[in-house]
Design an enzyme around this catalytic site. Structure first.
Site, PDB file in Angstrom:
ATOM      1  N   ASP A 273      90.151  18.873 -96.829  1.00  0.00           N
ATOM      2  CA  ASP A 273      91.796  19.163 -97.263  1.00  0.00           C
ATOM      3  C   ASP A 273      92.117  20.217 -98.678  1.00  0.00           C
ATOM      4  O   ASP A 273      91.231  19.890 -99.420  1.00  0.00           O
ATOM      5  CB  ASP A 273      92.291  18.133 -97.729  1.00  0.00           C
TER       6      ASP A 273
ATOM      7  N   HIS B 150      92.790  15.248-100.857  1.00  0.00           N
ATOM      8  CA  HIS B 150      93.301  15.144 -99.513  1.00  0.00           C
ATOM      9  C   HIS B 150      95.135  14.633-100.167  1.00  0.00           C
ATOM     10  O   HIS B 150      95.783  15.134 -99.258  1.00  0.00           O
ATOM     11  CB  HIS B 150      93.503  13.594 -98.983  1.00  0.00           C
TER      12      HIS B 150
ATOM     13  N   GLU C 283      91.118  20.752 -93.205  1.00  0.00           N
ATOM     14  CA  GLU C 283      91.849  21.327 -92.911  1.00  0.00           C
ATOM     15  C   GLU C 283      93.346  21.226 -94.324  1.00  0.00           C
ATOM     16  O   GLU C 283      92.655  21.155 -95.294  1.00  0.00           O
ATOM     17  CB  GLU C 283      92.766  19.626 -92.946  1.00  0.00           C
TER      18      GLU C 283
ATOM     19  N   HIS D  21      85.348  12.548 -91.625  1.00  0.00           N
ATOM     20  CA  HIS D  21      86.058  11.831 -91.783  1.00  0.00           C
ATOM     21  C   HIS D  21      86.417  12.648 -93.427  1.00  0.00           C
ATOM     22  O   HIS D  21      86.104  11.513 -93.866  1.00  0.00           O
ATOM     23  CB  HIS D  21      87.487  11.236 -91.566  1.00  0.00           C
TER      24      HIS D  21
END
Length: 302
Positions: free
Chosen positions: A80, A93, A161, A51
Protein backbone atom coordinates in the site's frame (compact mmCIF):
# COMPACT_ATOMS: atom_id res chain seq x y z
CA UNK A 1 -6.25 -11.01 14.28
CA UNK A 2 -2.73 -12.01 13.34
CA UNK A 3 -1.30 -15.45 14.08
CA UNK A 4 2.47 -15.47 14.33
CA UNK A 5 3.22 -19.19 14.17
CA UNK A 6 1.44 -21.89 12.21
CA UNK A 7 2.50 -25.50 11.66
CA UNK A 8 1.99 -24.99 7.93
CA UNK A 9 4.45 -22.13 7.94
CA UNK A 10 7.05 -24.22 9.70
CA UNK A 11 6.53 -27.05 7.25
CA UNK A 12 6.81 -24.64 4.33
CA UNK A 13 10.04 -23.23 5.71
CA UNK A 14 11.48 -26.72 6.13
CA UNK A 15 10.44 -27.61 2.58
CA UNK A 16 11.96 -24.38 1.32
CA UNK A 17 15.30 -25.11 2.98
CA UNK A 18 15.44 -28.57 1.42
CA UNK A 19 14.50 -27.30 -2.02
CA UNK A 20 17.04 -24.51 -1.91
CA UNK A 21 19.74 -26.98 -0.99
CA UNK A 22 18.82 -29.16 -3.93
CA UNK A 23 18.61 -26.26 -6.37
CA UNK A 24 21.63 -24.42 -5.06
CA UNK A 25 20.15 -21.06 -4.07
CA UNK A 26 17.17 -18.78 -3.69
CA UNK A 27 17.18 -17.50 -7.27
CA UNK A 28 16.37 -20.88 -8.75
CA UNK A 29 13.58 -21.49 -6.29
CA UNK A 30 12.01 -18.04 -6.60
CA UNK A 31 11.49 -18.57 -10.31
CA UNK A 32 9.47 -21.77 -9.99
CA UNK A 33 8.40 -22.15 -6.35
CA UNK A 34 4.90 -22.42 -4.87
CA UNK A 35 4.26 -18.68 -5.11
CA UNK A 36 5.47 -18.38 -8.68
CA UNK A 37 2.90 -17.26 -11.23
CA UNK A 38 4.64 -19.42 -13.82
CA UNK A 39 4.42 -22.49 -11.62
CA UNK A 40 0.80 -21.87 -10.70
CA UNK A 41 -0.35 -21.19 -14.24
CA UNK A 42 1.24 -24.38 -15.46
CA UNK A 43 -0.71 -26.32 -12.83
CA UNK A 44 -3.99 -24.48 -13.39
CA UNK A 45 -4.01 -23.12 -9.82
CA UNK A 46 -4.73 -19.57 -8.61
CA UNK A 47 -1.72 -17.33 -8.15
CA UNK A 48 -1.16 -16.64 -4.45
CA UNK A 49 -0.31 -13.06 -3.47
CA UNK A 50 1.29 -12.34 -0.09
CA UNK A 51 -0.89 -9.49 1.24
CA UNK A 52 1.32 -6.75 2.70
CA UNK A 53 3.98 -9.45 2.64
CA UNK A 54 3.56 -12.59 4.72
CA UNK A 55 1.63 -10.43 7.15
CA UNK A 56 0.18 -13.24 9.27
CA UNK A 57 3.73 -13.90 10.46
CA UNK A 58 5.56 -10.55 10.25
CA UNK A 59 4.53 -6.88 10.59
CA UNK A 60 2.62 -5.83 7.49
CA UNK A 61 4.20 -3.76 4.73
CA UNK A 62 7.67 -4.02 6.27
CA UNK A 63 10.75 -5.34 4.55
CA UNK A 64 10.70 -8.23 7.03
CA UNK A 65 7.27 -9.28 5.73
CA UNK A 66 8.35 -9.44 2.10
CA UNK A 67 11.58 -11.20 3.03
CA UNK A 68 9.55 -13.83 4.86
CA UNK A 69 7.25 -14.23 1.86
CA UNK A 70 10.35 -14.90 -0.23
CA UNK A 71 11.67 -17.47 2.24
CA UNK A 72 8.30 -19.23 2.16
CA UNK A 73 8.58 -19.39 -1.63
CA UNK A 74 6.17 -16.64 -2.73
CA UNK A 75 7.27 -14.17 -5.34
CA UNK A 76 4.11 -12.01 -5.60
CA UNK A 77 3.73 -9.49 -2.77
CA UNK A 78 1.12 -6.77 -2.28
CA UNK A 79 1.65 -3.37 -0.69
CA UNK A 80 0.00 0.00 0.00
CA UNK A 81 1.39 3.40 -0.99
CA UNK A 82 0.69 6.78 0.65
CA UNK A 83 2.50 10.15 0.80
CA UNK A 84 4.22 12.16 3.52
CA UNK A 85 3.92 15.90 4.11
CA UNK A 86 7.17 16.52 2.25
CA UNK A 87 6.19 14.43 -0.75
CA UNK A 88 7.87 11.06 -0.10
CA UNK A 89 5.95 7.92 -1.01
CA UNK A 90 5.88 5.41 1.85
CA UNK A 91 4.51 1.90 2.21
CA UNK A 92 1.79 1.76 4.86
CA UNK A 93 -1.85 0.67 4.81
CA UNK A 94 -3.68 3.06 7.15
CA UNK A 95 -3.81 6.79 6.54
CA UNK A 96 -2.93 7.17 10.23
CA UNK A 97 0.24 5.91 11.89
CA UNK A 98 -1.29 4.78 15.17
CA UNK A 99 -2.13 1.11 14.57
CA UNK A 100 1.22 -0.08 13.26
CA UNK A 101 3.79 2.30 14.77
CA UNK A 102 4.70 3.92 18.10
CA UNK A 103 3.89 7.40 16.79
CA UNK A 104 1.78 8.30 19.85
CA UNK A 105 4.81 7.79 22.08
CA UNK A 106 7.30 9.54 19.81
CA UNK A 107 5.03 12.45 18.83
CA UNK A 108 2.35 12.63 21.56
CA UNK A 109 1.12 16.10 20.61
CA UNK A 110 0.55 15.38 16.90
CA UNK A 111 -2.96 13.85 16.96
CA UNK A 112 -4.63 12.54 14.79
CA UNK A 113 -1.26 11.23 13.52
CA UNK A 114 -2.09 11.21 9.81
CA UNK A 115 0.59 9.98 7.41
CA UNK A 116 0.17 13.12 5.32
CA UNK A 117 1.02 15.35 8.31
CA UNK A 118 4.47 13.85 8.96
CA UNK A 119 7.71 14.20 7.04
CA UNK A 120 9.55 11.18 5.72
CA UNK A 121 12.32 11.76 8.27
CA UNK A 122 9.81 11.77 11.12
CA UNK A 123 8.17 8.57 9.92
CA UNK A 124 11.60 6.96 9.54
CA UNK A 125 12.07 7.37 13.31
CA UNK A 126 9.05 5.22 14.15
CA UNK A 127 9.07 1.60 15.24
CA UNK A 128 6.77 -0.32 12.88
CA UNK A 129 7.46 -3.78 14.28
CA UNK A 130 7.02 -3.90 18.04
CA UNK A 131 3.22 -3.83 17.83
CA UNK A 132 3.42 -7.21 16.14
CA UNK A 133 6.11 -8.85 18.23
CA UNK A 134 9.27 -8.09 20.18
CA UNK A 135 11.35 -9.91 17.60
CA UNK A 136 10.45 -7.21 15.08
CA UNK A 137 11.29 -4.22 17.28
CA UNK A 138 12.97 -1.52 15.23
CA UNK A 139 11.38 -2.39 11.90
CA UNK A 140 10.67 0.77 9.92
CA UNK A 141 8.02 2.08 7.56
CA UNK A 142 9.84 1.76 4.23
CA UNK A 143 9.78 4.35 1.51
CA UNK A 144 8.44 3.07 -1.78
CA UNK A 145 11.94 3.25 -3.26
CA UNK A 146 13.37 1.14 -0.41
CA UNK A 147 10.55 -1.35 -0.84
CA UNK A 148 11.05 -1.62 -4.59
CA UNK A 149 14.76 -2.20 -4.10
CA UNK A 150 14.07 -5.04 -1.68
CA UNK A 151 11.46 -6.66 -3.93
CA UNK A 152 13.96 -6.42 -6.79
CA UNK A 153 16.74 -7.94 -4.67
CA UNK A 154 14.41 -10.79 -3.69
CA UNK A 155 13.47 -11.39 -7.35
CA UNK A 156 9.84 -10.92 -6.40
CA UNK A 157 6.87 -9.35 -8.17
CA UNK A 158 4.64 -6.53 -6.99
CA UNK A 159 0.91 -5.88 -6.71
CA UNK A 160 1.03 -2.19 -5.80
CA UNK A 161 -2.01 -0.46 -4.34
CA UNK A 162 -2.31 3.32 -4.48
CA UNK A 163 -4.12 3.96 -1.20
CA UNK A 164 -6.70 6.73 -0.78
CA UNK A 165 -5.55 8.77 -3.79
CA UNK A 166 -8.15 11.42 -2.97
CA UNK A 167 -5.87 12.47 -0.07
CA UNK A 168 -2.83 12.85 -2.32
CA UNK A 169 -3.45 14.76 -5.56
CA UNK A 170 -1.09 13.65 -8.30
CA UNK A 171 0.02 10.49 -6.52
CA UNK A 172 -0.60 8.40 -9.63
CA UNK A 173 1.98 10.28 -11.69
CA UNK A 174 4.37 10.42 -8.75
CA UNK A 175 4.12 6.67 -8.19
CA UNK A 176 4.94 6.05 -11.83
CA UNK A 177 7.96 8.35 -11.58
CA UNK A 178 9.30 6.41 -8.60
CA UNK A 179 8.71 3.13 -10.42
CA UNK A 180 10.54 4.50 -13.47
CA UNK A 181 13.49 5.73 -11.43
CA UNK A 182 13.76 2.32 -9.74
CA UNK A 183 13.81 0.51 -13.09
CA UNK A 184 10.33 -0.96 -12.72
CA UNK A 185 8.78 0.36 -15.93
CA UNK A 186 10.91 -1.49 -18.45
CA UNK A 187 9.26 -4.13 -20.63
CA UNK A 188 10.14 -7.07 -18.40
CA UNK A 189 8.71 -5.52 -15.25
CA UNK A 190 5.62 -4.15 -16.97
CA UNK A 191 4.75 -7.42 -18.67
CA UNK A 192 5.71 -9.89 -15.93
CA UNK A 193 6.34 -8.34 -12.53
CA UNK A 194 4.03 -5.42 -11.81
CA UNK A 195 0.31 -4.73 -11.35
CA UNK A 196 -1.08 -1.40 -10.08
CA UNK A 197 -4.44 -1.39 -8.32
CA UNK A 198 -6.75 0.93 -6.37
CA UNK A 199 -10.23 1.14 -4.88
CA UNK A 200 -10.59 4.38 -6.86
CA UNK A 201 -11.77 3.88 -10.43
CA UNK A 202 -10.53 7.38 -11.26
CA UNK A 203 -7.06 6.46 -9.98
CA UNK A 204 -6.93 3.28 -12.08
CA UNK A 205 -8.14 5.24 -15.09
CA UNK A 206 -5.39 7.84 -14.61
CA UNK A 207 -2.68 5.18 -14.32
CA UNK A 208 -3.97 3.53 -17.49
CA UNK A 209 -3.95 6.85 -19.32
CA UNK A 210 -0.42 7.71 -18.21
CA UNK A 211 1.00 4.23 -18.84
CA UNK A 212 -1.38 2.23 -21.04
CA UNK A 213 1.13 -0.63 -21.16
CA UNK A 214 0.76 -1.30 -17.42
CA UNK A 215 -1.50 -4.04 -16.07
CA UNK A 216 -4.04 -2.46 -13.73
CA UNK A 217 -6.72 -3.73 -11.37
CA UNK A 218 -9.82 -2.21 -9.79
CA UNK A 219 -10.53 -3.20 -6.19
CA UNK A 220 -14.23 -3.81 -5.74
CA UNK A 221 -17.21 -5.73 -7.07
CA UNK A 222 -18.98 -3.85 -9.86
CA UNK A 223 -22.32 -5.15 -11.02
CA UNK A 224 -22.27 -7.38 -14.07
CA UNK A 225 -24.03 -4.60 -15.98
CA UNK A 226 -21.22 -2.16 -15.14
CA UNK A 227 -18.30 -4.47 -15.88
CA UNK A 228 -17.92 -3.32 -19.53
CA UNK A 229 -17.25 0.22 -18.28
CA UNK A 230 -14.30 -1.02 -16.23
CA UNK A 231 -12.99 -3.16 -19.06
CA UNK A 232 -12.22 0.03 -20.97
CA UNK A 233 -9.39 1.01 -18.60
CA UNK A 234 -8.40 -2.00 -16.52
CA UNK A 235 -7.38 -5.65 -16.87
CA UNK A 236 -8.53 -7.13 -13.58
CA UNK A 237 -11.35 -6.80 -11.08
CA UNK A 238 -10.19 -7.67 -7.55
CA UNK A 239 -13.14 -8.18 -5.17
CA UNK A 240 -13.63 -9.08 -1.53
CA UNK A 241 -14.27 -12.82 -1.46
CA UNK A 242 -17.64 -12.54 0.29
CA UNK A 243 -19.09 -10.49 -2.57
CA UNK A 244 -18.60 -12.89 -5.49
CA UNK A 245 -20.08 -16.00 -7.08
CA UNK A 246 -19.00 -18.36 -9.85
CA UNK A 247 -21.41 -16.61 -12.23
CA UNK A 248 -19.91 -13.21 -11.43
CA UNK A 249 -16.37 -14.51 -11.98
CA UNK A 250 -17.47 -16.01 -15.30
CA UNK A 251 -18.95 -12.66 -16.31
CA UNK A 252 -15.60 -10.95 -15.68
CA UNK A 253 -13.77 -13.65 -17.64
CA UNK A 254 -16.18 -13.14 -20.52
CA UNK A 255 -14.95 -9.60 -21.14
CA UNK A 256 -11.79 -8.36 -22.83
CA UNK A 257 -9.87 -5.87 -20.71
CA UNK A 258 -7.85 -2.83 -21.63
CA UNK A 259 -5.14 -4.93 -23.28
CA UNK A 260 -7.52 -7.05 -25.33
CA UNK A 261 -7.19 -10.14 -23.13
CA UNK A 262 -9.76 -11.88 -20.97
CA UNK A 263 -10.18 -10.02 -17.70
CA UNK A 264 -8.99 -11.68 -14.51
CA UNK A 265 -10.18 -11.89 -10.91
CA UNK A 266 -7.89 -11.82 -7.87
CA UNK A 267 -9.91 -12.02 -4.66
CA UNK A 268 -9.07 -10.92 -1.11
CA UNK A 269 -8.55 -11.45 1.86
CA UNK A 270 -8.59 -15.24 2.15
CA UNK A 271 -6.67 -16.76 5.05
CA UNK A 272 -8.21 -20.20 5.60
CA UNK A 273 -8.19 -23.41 3.59
CA UNK A 274 -11.95 -23.82 3.22
CA UNK A 275 -12.46 -20.34 1.77
CA UNK A 276 -9.44 -20.75 -0.48
CA UNK A 277 -10.91 -23.91 -1.98
CA UNK A 278 -14.30 -22.23 -2.29
CA UNK A 279 -13.01 -19.30 -4.36
CA UNK A 280 -10.79 -21.65 -6.36
CA UNK A 281 -13.94 -23.55 -7.33
CA UNK A 282 -15.47 -20.25 -8.44
CA UNK A 283 -12.63 -19.95 -10.96
CA UNK A 284 -10.66 -17.01 -9.57
CA UNK A 285 -7.25 -16.34 -11.10
CA UNK A 286 -5.55 -15.25 -7.89
CA UNK A 287 -5.97 -15.18 -4.13
CA UNK A 288 -4.60 -12.35 -1.98
CA UNK A 289 -3.83 -13.55 1.53
CA UNK A 290 -2.03 -12.75 4.77
CA UNK A 291 -1.18 -16.45 5.14
CA UNK A 292 0.11 -17.51 1.72
CA UNK A 293 1.38 -20.89 2.92
CA UNK A 294 -2.06 -21.87 4.23
CA UNK A 295 -3.78 -20.86 1.00
CA UNK A 296 -1.20 -22.48 -1.24
CA UNK A 297 -1.45 -25.76 0.60
CA UNK A 298 -5.24 -25.64 0.19
CA UNK A 299 -5.34 -24.87 -3.53
CA UNK A 300 -2.39 -26.82 -4.77
CA UNK A 301 -0.03 -27.96 -2.09
CA UNK A 302 3.67 -27.35 -1.78
Amino acid sequence: MYVRVRPAAAAAAAFLGLTLTLLGGTASYAATGPGSATGRAALGEPVVYAHRGASAYAPENTLAAIDLAMRLGFDWVENDVQRTSDGELVVIHDDTLTRTTNVEQVFPARSPWKVKDFTAAEIARLDAGSWFGEEYAGARVPTLRQYLNRVQRNQQKLLLEIKKPELYPGIEEQTLKVLEAAGWLDERHVTQRLVVQSFSADCVRIVHRLRPDLVTAFLGTPTVADLPLYAEFTDRINPWHTTISADWVAAVHGLLGAHGKAMEVDTWIVDDAATARKVQDMGVDGIITNAPDVVQEAVGGF
